[in-house]
Design an enzyme around this catalytic site. Structure first.
Site, mmCIF file in Angstrom:
data_model
loop_
_atom_site.group_PDB
_atom_site.id
_atom_site.type_symbol
_atom_site.label_atom_id
_atom_site.label_comp_id
_atom_site.label_asym_id
_atom_site.label_seq_id
_atom_site.Cartn_x
_atom_site.Cartn_y
_atom_site.Cartn_z
ATOM 1 N N ASP A 1 117.430 -34.136 12.810
ATOM 2 C CA ASP A 1 116.702 -35.386 12.936
ATOM 3 C C ASP A 1 115.468 -35.232 13.826
ATOM 4 O OD1 ASP A 1 116.670 -38.402 12.661
ATOM 5 O OD2 ASP A 1 116.823 -38.225 14.838
ATOM 6 N N GLU B 1 113.866 -32.891 9.234
ATOM 7 C CA GLU B 1 113.099 -34.112 9.068
ATOM 8 C C GLU B 1 111.863 -33.961 9.952
ATOM 9 O OE1 GLU B 1 113.184 -38.918 9.853
ATOM 10 O OE2 GLU B 1 114.127 -37.525 11.224
#
Length: 649
Positions: free
Chosen positions: A306, A357
Site C-alpha cells: 500500500d 500501489e
C-alpha cells in the site's frame, strides 16, 4: 511445542545484521519446553527501556512477577513456566522518562477482539492440503490474473450484524469467486487493526489476522480452501505507516523506535500515523519478517504493498521535509528497504507476486534489483485516472478527450501493470462505478458495460472491487454487508453476466493475456476517429498466433455499417457484445460478418459492423472444422443465465 530459536548472541547478531533469520522465530511468545518444564518464552525489542516485564493471565497482569532480562542489542527475554497457550499477555515497559505503559506484542500472532488490545499466546497445528498449489504457484507475466478485491468484514455478515467466521467466508466467497471466473482474491482489512473505519490500513498486528473473524487457523482454512478451488490469495500489506494508538508500536520503549524521531520524516499528517524508520535494521527485519510470515506460514500468494509513493518521497504530502544526503526528495532508506524486501521474499517464497500501489512515475518499479525496485506488478494509476475521466465526460464532449484512452499505449510496457478499479474509487462521495457514468439509468449501465469490456480488453492484469461486478448503485460502506441480493435483479444481473464472461474470455483466450506486458499484445486499427468516438484494436498472442478484434463506440449514437479494417478475409464471429440482451442491452444484430476484400484502416480487408450506442464489440476469425467444434464448447461462452452462488444470509 514450538521449535523457536533461542534468544542467544548468535541469533540476535544475525537478526540485527539483516540476515535471513525470521525475527518472529526469536521474538514474540513461543510455547516451549525448557529443562523439562513447559512454559512460554517471551522476547521483545526495547533498547531504550529502563525496565520490561511480561504481564498476563498467568500472573494476574502483575508487573512484578515476571521481569524480563536485558540481552544484547536491546532485546529482552523471559521464560514463564506458568504461561500457557491461549492466555492473554502484554509487555509492561518503563521508558527513560520513567513512564510505564502496557504494549501489544509487535510479533503477536493473535489478539483480543477490539477494543481490547492484549496479545494472546497462540500456537496451533494446521493440516495444509495445498502442496500441489504451493509447488506450482507463479507470478508469471504470461498468465491470466483477474483479481476480486474484497473487504471480508463487509462482503457478507451474519444476520445479527456480526462478522462471519473465516471458515464460513471460505465457502461462500470461494463458491462466488469460482462462479465469476476470477483467478485471485485480494483481501484488505485482514491484518489486526484497532479501528474498523481504517479498513485495515492502520495496522497494529503485522503478524496476525484480525480476530474479528476467527483464529489464525480459521484464516489458514480460508486460504487452503481457496487454493483447493484454484483461487490465489493476495493480501493488502501496509509497510508505509502505522497508527499512533498508545498500545501499539508508537514510542514503543518510551522513545521513537519503529518510527523516525523527527516528525518531518516520521509523522504522516494526512493520516495521523507514524512512518517506519527504514534506516534501522531491526525495523527492516520486522517488516520483511511480516511479509515472509504471510507468504510462508499462511501460504498467501502475494502482497499488494500500500501507498508506495508515500514511502519513496520525503516531501510526500508535506510542506516541511528533510532532504536526503544528496539534497533530493527521495527517501533512499525506503528505496533500499523495498529492494531488499523484494529480493528476500522472492528468494524465500518462490512463486509469490509483490504488487506496488505506486501513484507516480517513479522509474523501474517492476525492474529487478539492483536497477529497479523489484516488484512483479504495479497498479496502473495513470490508466485508471485517464479512463475514468473520459467515461465521466458527457459523450457530447468526449471528442475533445479522445486520446485519454489511447495514451496508456504510449507507456504500458514501461512497467508490468495491473488495471485496478479498487475500493478507493467508490468511497468518499466519488460515487459507485455505474453512477459515475453520465445519462439515465440505461445509459449509465451501457456506459459501464463498455468501460468494463475495454478494461478487460486492454493489456494488463485486472482488479475489480467487490460490488462493482454487479453495478452496485451506492458507494461501499464498510459497516454494512455487500448488497449481493441486487445481483438477482435483471439490471444488475446483466452486468454480473458480463464480468463473468469477460473473465472467461480473458482466461480462455491467450491473445487476451499472454502478451499483457509486451508491445506485440496490442495493435491499433483505428485510434483517431475523434468525431465518432470509435476505437478499434487487435489483441494478439505473439506466441500462438491467436488474435481478436475489439471495437468500441463510446457515444449514445448507432453507427450503422461502420467500416473497420482487418488483417485477413473470411468469416468472423462475435465473441462478445456488451449490447447483448443477456447483459441488459438491446441485442443489436450484426450484418453479414464476411470481411470484404477492399482495404481499410491500413489493413487489406474490412468488416462492416453495426455499432450499438455506448458499446464494445469483440470478434475473431471464425474457426473451421475441429476448431469450430471446440469453439462451440468454449467456456468463455458459458450460459449467462446460470445461478450465481454465494448469496449472503
Amino acid at each position: 511445542m514450538s521449535e523457536a530459536l533461542p534468544l542467544d548472541h548468535g541469533h540476535l547478531q544475525k537478526l540485527v545484521t539483516a540476515d535471513l533469520v525470521r525475527p518472529d522465530h526469536l521474538l514474540g511468545a513461543h510455547p516451549v519446553t525448557e529443562n523439562g518444564v513447559q512454559g512460554v518464552r517471551f522476547g521483545v525489542w526495547a533498547p531504550n527501556a529502563h525496565h520490561v516485564s511480561v504481564v498476563g493471565d498467568f500472573n494476574g497482569f502483575n508487573g512484578f512477577d515476571n521481569p524480563m532480562q536485558r540481552l544484547d542489542f536491546g532485546f529482552w527475554g523471559a521464560f514463564v513456566p506458568s504461561a500457557r497457550n491461549g492466555q492473554r499477555y502484554k509487555f509492561r515497559i518503563t521508558g527513560p522518562d520513567g513512564r510505564t505503559e502496557d504494549k501489544m506484542d509487535p510479533y503477536g500472532s493473535f489478539f483480543e477482539v477490539r477494543p481490547a488490545t492484549a496479545s494472546i499466546v497462540w500456537e496451533q497445528p494446521f493440516d495444509w492440503t495445498d502442496g500441489g498449489w504451493m509447488a506450482e504457484r507463479s507470478a508469471g507475466l504470461d498468465r491470466p490474473v483477474s483479481v476480486y478485491e474484497v473487504h471480508l468484514p463487509s462482503w457478507a455478515r451474519r444476520e445479527d450484524g456480526w462478522f462471519l467466521n473465516y471458515r464460513d467466508l471460505a465457502h461462500r466467497l470461494g463458491e462466488y469467486v469460482t462462479f465469476m471466473g476470477y483467478t485471485h482474491v485480494e483481501l484488505l482489512g485482514v491484518m489486526e487493526h484497532p479501528f474498523d473505519g481504517s479498513w485495515g490500513y492502520q495496522v497494529t498486528g503485522y503478524y496476525a489476522p484480525t480476530s474479528r473473524m476467527g483464529s489464525p487457523e480459521d484464516f489458514k482454512y480460508l486460504v487452503n480452501h481457496l487454493h483447493a478451488l484454484g483461487v490465489g490469495v493476495i493480501l493488502d500489506w501496509v509497510p508505509g505507516h502505522f497508527p499512533t494508538d498508545p498500545a501499539g508500536l508508537g514510542r514503543f520503549d518510551g522513545t521513537p523506535l519503529f518510527e523516525y524521531a523527527d516528525p518531518r520524516k516520521g509523522y504522516h499528517q494526512d493520516w495521523n500515523t507514524y512512518i517506519f524508520d527504514y534506516g534501522r535494521n531491526e525495523v527492516v527485519m520486522f517488516l520483511i519478517g511480516s511479509a515472509l510470515k504471510w507468504l510462508q506460514d499462511f501460504h498467501v500468494d502475494g502482497l499488494r504493498v500500500d501507498a508506495v509513493a508515500s514511502m519513496l518521497y520525503l516531501d510526500f504530502s508535506r510542506t516541511e521535509w528533510i532532504p536526503n544526503v544528496h539534497g533530493g526528495r527521495e527517501n533512499l532508506e525506503a528505496i533500499a528497504f523495498l529492494k531488499r524486501l523484494n529480493e528476500v521474499v522472492h528468494h524465500m517464497a518462490p512463486g509469490c507476486m509483490i504488487v506496488a500501489e505506486e501513484s507516480t512515475s517513479f522509474p523501474g518499479v517492476t525492474t529487478p534489483s539492483p536497477h529497479g525496485l523489484g516488484f512483479d506488478y504495479k497498479w496502473a494509476m495513470g490508466w485508471m485516472n485517464d479512463t475514468l475521466r473520459y467515461f465521466e465526460e458527457d459523450p457530447l464532449w468526449r471528442r475533445y478527450h479522445h486520446h485519454a484512452l489511447t495514451f496508456f499505449n504510449a507507456y504500458r510496457t514501461s512497467e508490468n501493470y495491473v488495471l485496478a478499479i479498487s475500493h478507493d474509487e467508490v468511497v468518499h462521495l466519488k460515487k459507485s462505478m455505474v453512477m459515475k457514468m453520465p445519462g439515465d439509468w440505461y445509459a449509465q449501465r451501457a456506459g459501464y458495460r463498455a468501460f468494463l469490456a475495454l478494461m478487460w480488453a486492454t493489456p494488463g492484469k485486472k482488479l475489480l472491487f467487490m460490488g462493482q461486478e454487479f453495478a452496485q448503485p451506492t458507494e461501499w460502506n464498510h459497516d454494512q454487508a455487500l448488497p449481493l441480493h441486487l445481483a438477482d435483479q435483471p439490471d444488475h444481473r446483466g452486468v454480473l453476466n458480463l464480468v463473468r464472461d469477460l473473465n472467461g474470455l480473458y482466461r480462455g483466450r491467450p491473445d487476451w493475456h499472454v502478451a499483457d506486458t509486451r508491445d506485440e499484445g496490442l495493435q491499433w486499427i483505428s485510434a483517431d476517429d475523434v468525431e465518432n468516438s470509435v476505437y478499434a484494436f487487435l489483441r494478439r498472442d505473439p506466441v500462438g498466433g491467436a488474435w481478436s478484434l475489439v471495437v468500441a463506440n463510446l457515444t449514445p449514437v448507432y453507427r450503422d455499417i461502420y467500416p473497420v479494417g482487418v488483417p485477413v478475409g473470411g468469416e468472423y464471429r462475435v465473441l462478445l457484445s456488451t449490447d447483448d440482451g443477456g447483459y441488459g442491452g438491446f441485442g443489436t444484430q450484426q450484418p453479414d460478418l464476411t470481411a470484404k476484400g477492399e482495404g481499410w484502416n491500413g489493413q487489406p480487408h474490412h468488416l462492416r459492423l453495426n455499432l450499438p450506442p455506448n458499446s464494445v464489440l469483440v470478434l475473431a476469425p471464425a474457426p473451421t472444422g475441429d476448431a469450430a467444434q471446440a469453439a462451440d464448447q468454449d467456456p468463455a461462452s458459458a450460459d449467462a443465465g446460470a445461478t450465481a452462488p454465494g448469496r449472503a444470509g
